[in-house]
Design an enzyme around this catalytic site. Structure first.
Site, PDB file in Angstrom:
ATOM      1  N   GLY A 117       0.990   4.599   5.107  1.00 49.02           N
ATOM      2  CA  GLY A 117       0.498   3.576   5.699  1.00 49.02           C
ATOM      3  C   GLY A 117       1.258   2.290   6.146  1.00 49.02           C
ATOM      4  N   GLY A 118       2.327   2.278   5.413  1.00 43.04           N
ATOM      5  CA  GLY A 118       3.463   1.192   5.445  1.00 43.04           C
ATOM      6  C   GLY A 118       4.219   1.593   6.683  1.00 43.04           C
TER       7      GLY A 118
ATOM      8  N   GLY B 250       0.806  -1.107  -0.086  1.00 40.78           N
ATOM      9  CA  GLY B 250       0.080  -0.126  -0.009  1.00 40.78           C
ATOM     10  C   GLY B 250       0.924   1.091  -0.229  1.00 40.78           C
ATOM     11  CB  SER B 251       0.037   4.645   1.083  1.00 44.10           C
ATOM     12  OG  SER B 251      -0.262   4.636   2.334  1.00 44.10           O
TER      13      SER B 251
ATOM     14  CD  GLU C 162       7.373  -5.067  -1.996  1.00 45.64           C
ATOM     15  OE1 GLU C 162       7.863  -3.820  -2.537  1.00 45.64           O
ATOM     16  OE2 GLU C 162       8.094  -6.124  -2.172  1.00 45.64           O
TER      17      GLU C 162
ATOM     18  CB  CYS D 102       3.345  -0.114  -6.873  1.00 43.09           C
ATOM     19  SG  CYS D 102       3.322  -1.697  -7.181  1.00 43.09           S
TER      20      CYS D 102
HETATM   21  P1  NAP Z   1      -3.281   2.335   1.744  1.00 45.86           P
HETATM   22  O1  NAP Z   1      -3.949   3.508   1.938  1.00 45.86           O
HETATM   23  O2  NAP Z   1      -1.945   2.279   2.433  1.00 45.86           O
HETATM   24  O3  NAP Z   1      -4.062   1.025   2.359  1.00 45.86           O
HETATM   25  C1  NAP Z   1      -3.598  -0.221   2.319  1.00 45.86           C
HETATM   26  C2  NAP Z   1      -4.253  -0.959   3.342  1.00 45.86           C
HETATM   27  O4  NAP Z   1      -3.571  -0.628   4.824  1.00 45.86           O
HETATM   28  C3  NAP Z   1      -5.627  -0.664   3.834  1.00 45.86           C
HETATM   29  O5  NAP Z   1      -6.212  -1.828   4.529  1.00 45.86           O
HETATM   30  C4  NAP Z   1      -5.949   0.289   4.797  1.00 45.86           C
HETATM   31  O6  NAP Z   1      -6.838   0.471   5.640  1.00 45.86           O
HETATM   32  C5  NAP Z   1      -4.694  -0.016   5.570  1.00 45.86           C
HETATM   33  N1  NAP Z   1      -3.763   1.174   6.476  1.00 45.86           N
HETATM   34  C6  NAP Z   1      -3.038   2.135   5.737  1.00 45.86           C
HETATM   35  N2  NAP Z   1      -2.753   3.067   6.606  1.00 45.86           N
HETATM   36  C7  NAP Z   1      -2.916   2.484   7.748  1.00 45.86           C
HETATM   37  C8  NAP Z   1      -2.553   2.787   9.169  1.00 45.86           C
HETATM   38  N3  NAP Z   1      -1.836   3.880   9.478  1.00 45.86           N
HETATM   39  N4  NAP Z   1      -2.925   1.915  10.360  1.00 45.86           N
HETATM   40  C9  NAP Z   1      -3.553   1.088  10.099  1.00 45.86           C
HETATM   41  N5  NAP Z   1      -4.250   0.399   8.925  1.00 45.86           N
HETATM   42  C10 NAP Z   1      -3.728   1.318   7.660  1.00 45.86           C
HETATM   43  O7  NAP Z   1      -2.863   1.599   0.185  1.00 45.86           O
HETATM   44  P2  NAP Z   1      -3.740   1.736  -1.135  1.00 45.86           P
HETATM   45  O8  NAP Z   1      -5.311   2.046  -0.578  1.00 45.86           O
HETATM   46  O9  NAP Z   1      -3.362   0.762  -1.745  1.00 45.86           O
HETATM   47  O10 NAP Z   1      -3.144   3.115  -1.957  1.00 45.86           O
HETATM   48  C11 NAP Z   1      -2.460   2.985  -2.916  1.00 45.86           C
HETATM   49  C12 NAP Z   1      -0.916   3.099  -2.608  1.00 45.86           C
HETATM   50  O11 NAP Z   1      -0.376   1.878  -2.664  1.00 45.86           O
HETATM   51  C13 NAP Z   1      -0.095   3.659  -3.697  1.00 45.86           C
HETATM   52  O12 NAP Z   1       0.840   4.574  -3.328  1.00 45.86           O
HETATM   53  C14 NAP Z   1       0.583   2.700  -4.534  1.00 45.86           C
HETATM   54  O13 NAP Z   1       1.960   2.941  -4.842  1.00 45.86           O
HETATM   55  C15 NAP Z   1       0.759   1.557  -3.243  1.00 45.86           C
HETATM   56  N6  NAP Z   1       0.938   0.365  -4.020  1.00 45.86           N
HETATM   57  C16 NAP Z   1       1.981  -0.235  -3.797  1.00 45.86           C
HETATM   58  C17 NAP Z   1       2.302  -1.408  -4.217  1.00 45.86           C
HETATM   59  C18 NAP Z   1       3.577  -2.153  -4.067  1.00 45.86           C
HETATM   60  O14 NAP Z   1       3.642  -3.368  -4.477  1.00 45.86           O
HETATM   61  N7  NAP Z   1       4.538  -1.487  -3.421  1.00 45.86           N
HETATM   62  C19 NAP Z   1       1.508  -2.167  -4.945  1.00 45.86           C
HETATM   63  C20 NAP Z   1       0.245  -1.536  -4.706  1.00 45.86           C
HETATM   64  C21 NAP Z   1       0.138  -0.087  -4.328  1.00 45.86           C
HETATM   65  P3  NAP Z   1      -8.282   1.161   5.114  1.00 45.86           P
HETATM   66  O15 NAP Z   1      -8.801  -0.129   4.185  1.00 45.86           O
HETATM   67  O16 NAP Z   1      -8.974   1.558   6.097  1.00 45.86           O
HETATM   68  O17 NAP Z   1      -7.951   2.025   4.143  1.00 45.86           O
END
Ligand code: NAP
Length: 506
Positions: free
Chosen positions: A227-228, A223-224, A247, A284
């Site tokens: 968050g990570g 994810g982001s 990641e 990503c």
């Molecule tokens: P996200 O907003 O970080 O959410 C991912 C998961 O983590 C969701 O279930 C979210 O809960 C949870 N979460 C996020 N922050 C948290 C915190 N502080 N405490 C507890 N739980 C938390 O990611 P996203 O929605 O997929 O947003 C897209 C981002 O992901 C982009 O920046 C993209 O580049 C990145 N991404 C990376 C990869 C990779 O392989 N590196 C792959 C795909 C995407 P909720 O359900 O409540 O939101």
């Protein structure tokens, strides 16, 4: 408290509401995983392979319902969803093979030498063993391949670790259907209920409860960056810290050498445009930065016309939509940054038009940090350099990325070793004459890289070798043969590849 999901094309709230798991429910799920862990760690690779294959069959039976729900929750076209479904189910088959083969445990034997001087040498044997219950967070943009039935789930189960998954709030219905199919597969395979647990919830409490639960031994996150990083810090602050493999985002810079620009600048512009708009840029691995040499006018003109003529597509949720808008406005407001072109948005309530901005190398250097921040969606920053030597200088200053590409003719690539070395320094994958999008999922894939692309550059989250995240190393000294795990017994009853007295043996 309950929540619902939305169709990003129409903006309509979708049928079905999802109860946010309470603290007690999360705790019960983690405890159930801990109870199952004792059973799973004693299962053979063959038995784990059969579990994965049975789950794969259950998911295939539920295919139509899952595909329909994913399309409604993401706005992804049929082809994309069918392809990703294949990748999810294919992941169960691929990790079944890894579990059956068994060599991922890196079995190593050093025989005793009682006559060694000055001290006798003991018999020592080593292998990787399952770490215990794994908490998993999937990303919004891969609702199948990197979510409730994605590669973190398959790799953890193949390693013999039960999983507790936090469903993503923007595709909660998809997670629920996948969770039900997996639980059905778990039951059919005769494994305990705690092998797979799904909890749901919007906001941070549910995720935080998983990461801090004492029974959880490791966490996988996609994810982001914010968050990570927040969850990584939480995992490190526990009384018993645990590894959290995250990641996160990436801008995956692209460097184009001058002979290629001269020979086929317009062709390159077409393929670059295709890559930044694929899946509306919601990868990503999307190439978010492009470094060009002087004399790239025809390439830029072509890119500008393709972007200007494009009609944007839906993005996954309102959060991504507003982050895209504010990210692009931030870029536009920077010194020397010009909008090269912007597309239009049609046919989606929650969507984003393609947009590319351009900046000189000097202005890029002056504002490097903010220009290198990921804007998730169909966007790119083009840096027009004054000389090719600036590519190496730019590469030397990059933070960790998942990937980077070098584009050039055969003759100019032959002289680009220094630049390639710099790309290797900050990435997990160097790509030549192609874009990092469209991962080839295989044994040699690294979908990782130095921080901030991930929290641990030693590992990959996608590809078979990602399984080692869910294990710890264990040595057995002087243990009688019959008490050793079969993988390490002298007769090698499982026929696993091992390193014996320093020599790799099949
Ligand atoms: P996200 O907003 O970080 O959410 C991912 C998961 O983590 C969701 O279930 C979210 O809960 C949870 N979460 C996020 N922050 C948290 C915190 N502080 N405490 C507890 N739980 C938390 O990611 P996203 O929605 O997929 O947003 C897209 C981002 O992901 C982009 O920046 C993209 O580049 C990145 N991404 C990376 C990869 C990779 O392989 N590196 C792959 C795909 C995407 P909720 O359900 O409540 O939101």
């Amino acid at each position: 408290m309950s929540f619902q999901t939305k169709n990003p094309i129409t903006g309509e709230v979708l049928p079905g509401s999802f109860a946010k798991s309470s603290a007690e429910e999360v705790s019960r799920a983690c405890e159930s995983c801990a109870a199952a862990a004792a059973t799973l760690r004693r299962k053979s690779g063959k038995e784990l392979a059969s579990l994965l294959e049975t789950i794969g069959a259950s998911l295939t039976e539920a295919r139509d319902a899952i595909v329909e729900r994913v399309q409604a929750e993401t706005g992804y076209p049929d082809g994309r969803v069918q392809g990703e479904f294949g990748r999810m189910v294919g992941g169960f088959a691929a990790f079944a093979e890894v579990a059956r083969d068994g060599s991922w445990v890196e079995a190593t034997i050093d025989h005793a030498d009682p006559d060694r001087e000055p001290l006798p040498k003991p018999d020592l044997r080593k292998m990787l063993i399952p770490i215990g219950p794994v908490g998993i967070f999937g990303a919004s943009n891969f609702p199948l391949a990197l979510s409730a039935g994605g590669s973190d789930v398959t790799s953890a189960l193949a390693a013999g670790c039960p999983v507790v998954v936090k469903g993503h709030s923007s595709h909660a219905g998809t997670c629920e259907l996948i969770g039900m199919a997996i639980q059905e597969g778990v039951a059919k395979a005769g494994f305990p209920e705690g092998t797979y647990q799904l909890v749901q919830g919007e906001g941070h409490e549910v995720g935080e409860a998983i990461v801090t639960h004492p029974d959880v031994a490791a966490v996988g996150f996609t994810g982001s960056l914010c968050g990570g990083r927040a969850l990584f810090d939480l995992a490190a602050q526990r009384e018993v810290p645990i590894p959290l493999y995250a990641e996160m985002g990436s801008v995956n810079p692209q460097f184009v050498l001058p002979e290629l620009v001269e020979a086929n600048g317009e062709g390159f512009a077409e393929s670059f445009f295709g890559s930044i708009t694929l899946g509306n840029g919601q990868f990503c691995t999307c190439p978010g930065m492009l470094f060009l040499p002087p004399g790239s006018d025809a390439l830029l003109e072509k890119l500008a016309s393709l972007v200007a003529d494009s009609t944007g597509q839906p993005v996954l949720n309102e959060g991504i939509c507003s982050a895209f808008e504010s990210g692009m406005s931030r870029l536009e407001s920077l010194e020397g940054v010009q909008v090269l072109a912007k597309g239009t948005l049609e046919g989606a309530v929650i969507g984003a038009p393609a947009m590319v901005v351009q900046v000189s190398y000097a202005d890029y250097v002056a504002q490097r940090d903010v220009l290198s921040e990921e804007v998730f969606g169909p966007s790119a920053v083009v840096v027009v350099c004054d000389e090719v030597a600036q590519f190496t200088e730019a590469a030397r200053n990059f933070e960790g990325q998942l990937g980077a590409s070098l584009h050039g003719t055969e003759s100019e690539l032959a002289g680009a070793k220094n630049l390639l070395d710099e790309l290797e320094r900050f990435t997990g994958r160097v790509v030549v004459n192609a874009f990092p999008t469209g991962l080839e999922v295989c044994h040699s894939l690294v979908h990782g890289g130095p921080y901030p692309a991930t929290t641990n550059s030693h590992f990959t989250s996608v590809g078979q070798s990602g399984i080692t995240r869910w294990a710890r190393a264990m040595s057995y000294q002087g243990v009688p043969d019959a008490l050793l795990p079969p993988t390490l017994q002298e007769a090698n009853p499982l026929g696993v590849a091992r390193r014996v007295d320093g020599v790799f043996t099949l």
